[in-house]
Design an enzyme around this catalytic site. Structure first.
Site, PDB file in Angstrom:
ATOM      1  N   HIS A 136       0.717  -1.299  -0.098  1.00  0.00           N
ATOM      2  CA  HIS A 136       0.085  -0.111  -0.262  1.00  0.00           C
ATOM      3  C   HIS A 136       0.894   1.354  -0.101  1.00  0.00           C
ATOM      4  O   HIS A 136       0.261   2.266  -0.257  1.00  0.00           O
ATOM      5  CB  HIS A 136      -1.149  -0.160   1.087  1.00  0.00           C
ATOM      6  CG  HIS A 136      -0.395   0.209   2.496  1.00  0.00           C
ATOM      7  ND1 HIS A 136      -0.112  -0.720   3.596  1.00  0.00           N
ATOM      8  CD2 HIS A 136      -0.031   1.460   3.048  1.00  0.00           C
ATOM      9  CE1 HIS A 136       0.433  -0.203   4.722  1.00  0.00           C
ATOM     10  NE2 HIS A 136       0.294   1.029   4.280  1.00  0.00           N
ATOM     11  N   ASP A 184       0.281  -7.852   1.674  1.00  0.00           N
ATOM     12  CA  ASP A 184       0.815  -6.316   1.588  1.00  0.00           C
ATOM     13  C   ASP A 184       2.161  -6.045   1.661  1.00  0.00           C
ATOM     14  O   ASP A 184       2.841  -5.310   2.678  1.00  0.00           O
ATOM     15  CB  ASP A 184       0.120  -5.634   2.977  1.00  0.00           C
ATOM     16  CG  ASP A 184       0.146  -4.090   2.891  1.00  0.00           C
ATOM     17  OD1 ASP A 184       0.348  -3.636   1.694  1.00  0.00           O
ATOM     18  OD2 ASP A 184       0.056  -3.455   3.835  1.00  0.00           O
ATOM     19  N   SER A 213       4.631   2.659   7.870  1.00  0.00           N
ATOM     20  CA  SER A 213       4.397   1.453   6.976  1.00  0.00           C
ATOM     21  C   SER A 213       5.529   1.218   5.927  1.00  0.00           C
ATOM     22  O   SER A 213       6.117   2.106   5.631  1.00  0.00           O
ATOM     23  CB  SER A 213       3.047   1.791   6.204  1.00  0.00           C
ATOM     24  OG  SER A 213       2.008   1.550   6.735  1.00  0.00           O
TER      25      SER A 213
END
Length: 467
Positions: A120, A150, A226
């Site tokens: 993402h 992911d 992230s």
């Protein structure tokens, strides 16, 4: 970590992976445990040991921080999307575009510039830019992605050897063990926070058909973290920071990471094959708890109850039966279906595992070959699908089609498990590969008429807008 993180339980899927699961035995608290096996690899791997003093007074974080901070990078993602058209745009038939920049983190895993991050973080990128801890900046290219877990792999080109982080064994991390989260929250580069492993095998989205398996920590993680590193006190990579659980979108106590063994398996497949090989044990079932164990007269209140064995799968050929209880695999305890999903997700088709089972109150060991998982995720349809076997073709009285084994996104609210997809826009779908080929020709926002057969053999139609 960008706006993709959901409030109250953000997680960009994971789990992935393989074993079809309908959770007929659900714990009172949706908690599970991830375990992943060791595999020989060309990526640096460091085994984890636990001889050090884990009290706060006996832990020195400086060495781990020094090892990691130089190998964690800042990732900028330039995306171009449709803007809101004005009346003048309508008049002249123009399609306005707008640019946006997203930021996240990444971890250098080889000295020649391979970097792991979250899917993402780099999704829909028009251009990627990576900034090292010493402020050197490079253009990056995408090597491959695996949206369901992911994980993404990107690459920068440089003549100089780069600092990198060696993989640890996430199977061996313990609840209560100290860890560091290293990343770039709020564009604050080279930020290090400390915490402990709070739990293992968290499945954040109970609506998802495939159990997820995250490491939970209380190390502070915020938007921008992230794709960054979760490391132990020796600076070994044990997770890729991915999500937070928060009503505000910022850290309020818990964060979640993809276990390093899962990430390593995905990365190795992307580097070697260009895609991720997925294997399966070949069962459906669910975790048991004390109440279920009492009602069924079981001697164990932990394990995976086998409710269905997939025909011709490794489990079927090894003699696993409906009603068996899997208590561990390769010596790793299986307390939840997420444990099983996570462990098998680190294996390749052809690998063999030893499952300890309970059958009629007696323990026995079965050697099971991990077989190729024919289940694929088609994001544009928000469906997980697999090829039909001969029994299913006879049951549904069809020669072609694919079986729906799960739904995601907006379709997650509907129980379509067991339906057979036979046509898209009046074109017959023979198998998964045929469906993939068909979907490659579909444009974003195209209207699709999906023809399905339900368990009664009745034909139903569903209208979707392709993502």
């Amino acid at each position: 970590m960008n706006s993709i993180l959901k409030t109250m339980g953000a997680a960009v899927l994971g789990g992935t992976i393989i074993l079809g699961s309908y959770k007929i035995f659900i714990e009172d608290s949706p908690e599970s445990q991830i375990q992943i096996g060791n595999t020989e690899s060309f990526l640096p791997v460091t085994p984890v040991s636990y001889e050090e003093n884990t009290s706060i007074a006996g832990v020195d974080f400086t060495e781990a921080a020094e090892k990691t901070v130089h190998a964690v990078v800042h990732v900028k993602n330039l995306t171009v999307s449709r803007g809101r058209p004005t009346m003048r745009d309508y008049m002249y038939g123009r399609v306005p575009q707008q640019q946006a920049i997203g930021t996240g983190s990444g971890v250098i895993i080889t000295k020649d510039g391979y970097i792991v991050t979250n899917n993402h973080v780099i999704a829909n990128s028009s251009a990627l830019e990576v900034t090292l801890n010493d402020n050197r900046t490079y253009k990056a290219t995408v090597v491959g992605t695996e949206p369901t877990s992911d994980i993404a792999l990107i690459k920068i080109e440089t003549d100089a050897d780069l600092p990198f982080v060696a993989f640890g064994d996430s199977d061996q991390v313990k609840i209560g063990e100290w860890v560091l989260a290293v990343g770039n929250p709020f564009n604050l580069t080279s930020t290090v926070t400390a915490g402990i492993i709070s739990a293992k095998g968290r499945d954040l989205d109970v609506r998802d058909s495939t159990p997820q398996s995250f490491i939970q920590t209380d190390a502070a993680v915020n938007p921008g973290n992230s794709g960054g590193a979760l490391v132990n006190t020796r600076g070994e990579l044990v997770g890729i920071n991915t999500a937070i659980q928060s009503p505000t979108g910022s850290y309020t106590g818990y964060s979640f990471a993809v276990p390093s063994n899962n990430a390593r398996k995905v990365i190795q497949d992307l580097m070697e094959f260009g895609f991720v090989q997925k294997g399966m044990l070949g069962i459906s079932g669910g975790q048991i708890n004390g109440k279920v164990a009492t009602e069924m007269g079981l001697s164990s209140s932990e394990g995976i109850y086998v409710s269905e064995v997939v025909t011709d799968s490794g489990a079927d050929m090894a003699g696993l039966r409906k009603g068996d209880i899997i208590t561990d695999i390769d010596g790793v305890r299986m307390k939840s279906f997420a444990d099983l999903t996570g462990y098998v997700g680190s294996k390749n088709p052809g690998d063999r595992v030893t499952a300890r089972i309970l059958r009629n109150g007696k323990e026995r060991d079965l050697e099971i070959e991990i077989t190729k998982n024919s289940t694929v995720t088609i994001p544009a349809l928000e469906m997980d699908l697999r090829d039909l076997n001969s029994d299913e073709k006879e049951e549904f009285q069809v020669n072609d089609g694919v079986r729906i084994v799960g739904t995601q996104g907006n379709l997650a609210r509907y129980d379509m498990t067991g339906y057979v997809l036979t046509k898209i826009n009046d074109r017959s779908v023979k198998n998964v590969e045929d469906l993939r080929s068909l979907m490659q020709k579909v444009t974003p926002n195209e209207s699709l008429i999906i023809e399905l057969k339900n368990a009664k053999g009745e034909t139903e139609r569903l209208r979707l807008i392709a993502d």
